[in-house]
Write a protein that holds these residues in place. Sequence first.
Motif, PDB file in Angstrom:
ATOM      1  N   VAL A 135      91.668 -14.180  44.183  1.00  0.00           N
ATOM      2  CA  VAL A 135      92.758 -14.294  43.207  1.00  0.00           C
ATOM      3  C   VAL A 135      92.227 -14.131  41.790  1.00  0.00           C
ATOM      4  O   VAL A 135      92.824 -13.443  40.957  1.00  0.00           O
ATOM      5  N   LEU A 136      91.094 -14.760  41.511  1.00  0.00           N
ATOM      6  CA  LEU A 136      90.510 -14.686  40.175  1.00  0.00           C
ATOM      7  C   LEU A 136      90.117 -13.254  39.828  1.00  0.00           C
ATOM      8  O   LEU A 136      90.279 -12.809  38.686  1.00  0.00           O
ATOM      9  N   ASP A 137      89.602 -12.514  40.817  1.00  0.00           N
ATOM     10  CA  ASP A 137      89.248 -11.114  40.596  1.00  0.00           C
ATOM     11  C   ASP A 137      90.486 -10.282  40.274  1.00  0.00           C
ATOM     12  O   ASP A 137      90.493  -9.473  39.340  1.00  0.00           O
ATOM     13  N   ILE A 138      91.538 -10.470  41.061  1.00  0.00           N
ATOM     14  CA  ILE A 138      92.758  -9.696  40.888  1.00  0.00           C
ATOM     15  C   ILE A 138      93.412 -10.001  39.544  1.00  0.00           C
ATOM     16  O   ILE A 138      93.897  -9.113  38.852  1.00  0.00           O
ATOM     17  N   TYR A 139      93.396 -11.273  39.191  1.00  0.00           N
ATOM     18  CA  TYR A 139      94.078 -11.706  37.982  1.00  0.00           C
ATOM     19  C   TYR A 139      93.237 -11.502  36.726  1.00  0.00           C
ATOM     20  O   TYR A 139      93.786 -11.423  35.627  1.00  0.00           O
ATOM     21  N   GLY A 140      91.921 -11.387  36.906  1.00  0.00           N
ATOM     22  CA  GLY A 140      91.042 -11.374  35.748  1.00  0.00           C
ATOM     23  C   GLY A 140      90.179 -10.153  35.587  1.00  0.00           C
ATOM     24  O   GLY A 140      90.664  -9.025  35.441  1.00  0.00           O
ATOM     25  N   SER A 141      88.866 -10.359  35.689  1.00  0.00           N
ATOM     26  CA  SER A 141      87.879  -9.375  35.247  1.00  0.00           C
ATOM     27  C   SER A 141      87.823  -8.108  36.087  1.00  0.00           C
ATOM     28  O   SER A 141      87.353  -7.075  35.614  1.00  0.00           O
ATOM     29  N   LYS A 142      88.306  -8.161  37.335  1.00  0.00           N
ATOM     30  CA  LYS A 142      88.180  -6.991  38.205  1.00  0.00           C
ATOM     31  C   LYS A 142      89.501  -6.249  38.397  1.00  0.00           C
ATOM     32  O   LYS A 142      89.686  -5.536  39.375  1.00  0.00           O
ATOM     33  N   SER A 146     101.505  -3.008  37.833  1.00  0.00           N
ATOM     34  CA  SER A 146     102.181  -3.295  36.570  1.00  0.00           C
ATOM     35  C   SER A 146     102.410  -4.787  36.362  1.00  0.00           C
ATOM     36  O   SER A 146     102.620  -5.238  35.239  1.00  0.00           O
ATOM     37  N   ARG A 147     102.353  -5.560  37.431  1.00  0.00           N
ATOM     38  CA  ARG A 147     102.498  -7.018  37.313  1.00  0.00           C
ATOM     39  C   ARG A 147     101.809  -7.686  38.490  1.00  0.00           C
ATOM     40  O   ARG A 147     101.894  -7.214  39.621  1.00  0.00           O
ATOM     41  N   ILE A 148     101.135  -8.787  38.213  1.00  0.00           N
ATOM     42  CA  ILE A 148     100.537  -9.622  39.255  1.00  0.00           C
ATOM     43  C   ILE A 148     101.013 -11.046  39.009  1.00  0.00           C
ATOM     44  O   ILE A 148     100.662 -11.662  38.000  1.00  0.00           O
ATOM     45  N   GLY A 149     101.843 -11.542  39.897  1.00  0.00           N
ATOM     46  CA  GLY A 149     102.438 -12.861  39.723  1.00  0.00           C
ATOM     47  C   GLY A 149     101.747 -13.920  40.564  1.00  0.00           C
ATOM     48  O   GLY A 149     101.347 -13.671  41.697  1.00  0.00           O
ATOM     49  N   LEU A 150     101.607 -15.114  40.000  1.00  0.00           N
ATOM     50  CA  LEU A 150     100.954 -16.225  40.695  1.00  0.00           C
ATOM     51  C   LEU A 150     101.896 -17.417  40.756  1.00  0.00           C
ATOM     52  O   LEU A 150     102.752 -17.596  39.877  1.00  0.00           O
ATOM     53  N   ASP A 151     101.713 -18.261  41.769  1.00  0.00           N
ATOM     54  CA  ASP A 151     102.467 -19.507  41.800  1.00  0.00           C
ATOM     55  C   ASP A 151     101.920 -20.424  40.709  1.00  0.00           C
ATOM     56  O   ASP A 151     100.771 -20.290  40.279  1.00  0.00           O
ATOM     57  N   PRO A 152     102.743 -21.372  40.216  1.00  0.00           N
ATOM     58  CA  PRO A 152     102.338 -22.207  39.076  1.00  0.00           C
ATOM     59  C   PRO A 152     101.007 -22.924  39.249  1.00  0.00           C
ATOM     60  O   PRO A 152     100.196 -22.981  38.328  1.00  0.00           O
ATOM     61  N   ALA A 153     100.756 -23.486  40.443  1.00  0.00           N
ATOM     62  CA  ALA A 153      99.520 -24.235  40.676  1.00  0.00           C
ATOM     63  C   ALA A 153      98.300 -23.325  40.547  1.00  0.00           C
ATOM     64  O   ALA A 153      97.318 -23.654  39.881  1.00  0.00           O
ATOM     65  N   ALA A 178      98.176 -20.426  39.017  1.00  0.00           N
ATOM     66  CA  ALA A 178      98.086 -19.935  37.642  1.00  0.00           C
ATOM     67  C   ALA A 178      97.400 -20.955  36.740  1.00  0.00           C
ATOM     68  O   ALA A 178      96.589 -20.585  35.883  1.00  0.00           O
ATOM     69  N   THR A 179      97.688 -22.249  36.950  1.00  0.00           N
ATOM     70  CA  THR A 179      97.072 -23.301  36.137  1.00  0.00           C
ATOM     71  C   THR A 179      95.572 -23.359  36.371  1.00  0.00           C
ATOM     72  O   THR A 179      94.773 -23.455  35.429  1.00  0.00           O
ATOM     73  N   VAL A 180      95.176 -23.315  37.649  1.00  0.00           N
ATOM     74  CA  VAL A 180      93.752 -23.360  37.991  1.00  0.00           C
ATOM     75  C   VAL A 180      93.011 -22.168  37.380  1.00  0.00           C
ATOM     76  O   VAL A 180      91.931 -22.320  36.789  1.00  0.00           O
ATOM     77  N   ILE A 181      93.599 -21.002  37.510  1.00  0.00           N
ATOM     78  CA  ILE A 181      92.956 -19.799  36.996  1.00  0.00           C
ATOM     79  C   ILE A 181      92.867 -19.844  35.469  1.00  0.00           C
ATOM     80  O   ILE A 181      91.855 -19.462  34.884  1.00  0.00           O
ATOM     81  N   GLN A 228      92.604 -22.464  33.647  1.00  0.00           N
ATOM     82  CA  GLN A 228      91.525 -23.390  33.306  1.00  0.00           C
ATOM     83  C   GLN A 228      90.166 -22.709  33.427  1.00  0.00           C
ATOM     84  O   GLN A 228      89.290 -22.886  32.583  1.00  0.00           O
ATOM     85  N   ARG A 229      90.008 -21.930  34.478  1.00  0.00           N
ATOM     86  CA  ARG A 229      88.751 -21.197  34.657  1.00  0.00           C
ATOM     87  C   ARG A 229      88.559 -20.183  33.542  1.00  0.00           C
ATOM     88  O   ARG A 229      87.444 -20.006  33.021  1.00  0.00           O
ATOM     89  N   VAL A 230      89.635 -19.505  33.200  1.00  0.00           N
ATOM     90  CA  VAL A 230      89.556 -18.515  32.116  1.00  0.00           C
ATOM     91  C   VAL A 230      89.182 -19.187  30.804  1.00  0.00           C
ATOM     92  O   VAL A 230      88.340 -18.691  30.043  1.00  0.00           O
ATOM     93  N   ASN A 231      89.795 -20.365  30.534  1.00  0.00           N
ATOM     94  CA  ASN A 231      89.484 -21.090  29.306  1.00  0.00           C
ATOM     95  C   ASN A 231      88.023 -21.519  29.274  1.00  0.00           C
ATOM     96  O   ASN A 231      87.350 -21.435  28.234  1.00  0.00           O
ATOM     97  N   THR A 232      87.534 -21.992  30.425  1.00  0.00           N
ATOM     98  CA  THR A 232      86.130 -22.405  30.520  1.00  0.00           C
ATOM     99  C   THR A 232      85.207 -21.222  30.273  1.00  0.00           C
ATOM    100  O   THR A 232      84.209 -21.327  29.547  1.00  0.00           O
ATOM    101  N   GLN A 233      85.546 -20.112  30.882  1.00  0.00           N
ATOM    102  CA  GLN A 233      84.727 -18.911  30.714  1.00  0.00           C
ATOM    103  C   GLN A 233      84.728 -18.448  29.268  1.00  0.00           C
ATOM    104  O   GLN A 233      83.693 -18.059  28.709  1.00  0.00           O
ATOM    105  N   GLN A 234      85.880 -18.518  28.634  1.00  0.00           N
ATOM    106  CA  GLN A 234      85.973 -18.129  27.233  1.00  0.00           C
ATOM    107  C   GLN A 234      85.155 -19.046  26.333  1.00  0.00           C
ATOM    108  O   GLN A 234      84.521 -18.593  25.379  1.00  0.00           O
TER     109      GLN A 234
END
Length: 297
Positions: free
Chosen positions: A150-157, A186-193, A195-198, A200-206
């Motif tokens: 999920v993190l790959d799809i939503y983020g860096s990859k 054109s869009r990748i949708g996540l469930d709220p839970a 999305a929140t976890v991801i 947080q990971r993105v914020n940590t990485q940043q």
Amino acid sequence: MIVNGKKFSAVVVVVIMVILMMFKSCHKISAGYVGVVYSPNGGVQEKVLTQGYNFINPFKNVTEYTIGTEQAYLSADEREGSEDNDSFMVPTSDGKMVNVDLEYSYRYDENKVAKIFTRFKGKSGDIIQNTYTRVKIKAYVSEVTSKFSVLDIYGSKRAELNLETYQHIKDKFAKDGIIIESVNFSRIGLDPATATVIQQRVNTQQELERQKIEKQKAQIEAERNAIQEEGKAKVKLIQATAEAEKILTVAKAQAKANDLKKKSLSSELIKYEQTLRWDGQLPKVTSGGSPLIDIRD
């Protein structure tokens, strides 16, 4: 007169039939399309009809296929061309399900439209698109997303996912004579839970990236200061060296002058110098009543 009238009517009927036959024999192919000709007794004609007006046997059928680029959407947004909610769920490598919108462009291979007609039993290009291509694309996309987290799809990859999905779908449809020209999520949708976890990971990485950049900036600043201090020290050393060399040069010159002066002195020269400096008067120092200096000689 009656006979002539019947002949005239027959001629009119024949002319009308000829006109109708000519009209029915003329088939217009729109720009960006080709037509496959088929007859029940002769099968598929190898030569396809190109854009413009074509005359064919009125008892033959023509099926058109687009050879120009067509844009298609599998989206939840009807403004993108989907009549209904055509978004779909895809699996990920970590067991999650993600809802996505996909856009893609395609066309039919002009050299394979006769085979496409036979393979899909005479269905038109639009019907093939709606009943076959769209369904298969969803399956092919899932085969690719199942390799990514999920993190790959939503983020860096994301870019890597797009590229691999495009290549996979392109290869799969090539055998069908369908050319895929582009694929994009054109869009990748996540469930709220999730999305929140991801997030947080993105914020940590940043934050880690920010700290890394700050550390690099500090190192660069320290190196710059060190270089400046080293430069100042070198300048002082050069100045001190130059001053020392100057003093040494003066000392050597003075020593050399003294040495030359010493070597040039002789008893005759000393007496001569004393003579030049004597004012002609004798010393006037006395002691008791007797002169200290006898100048009788």
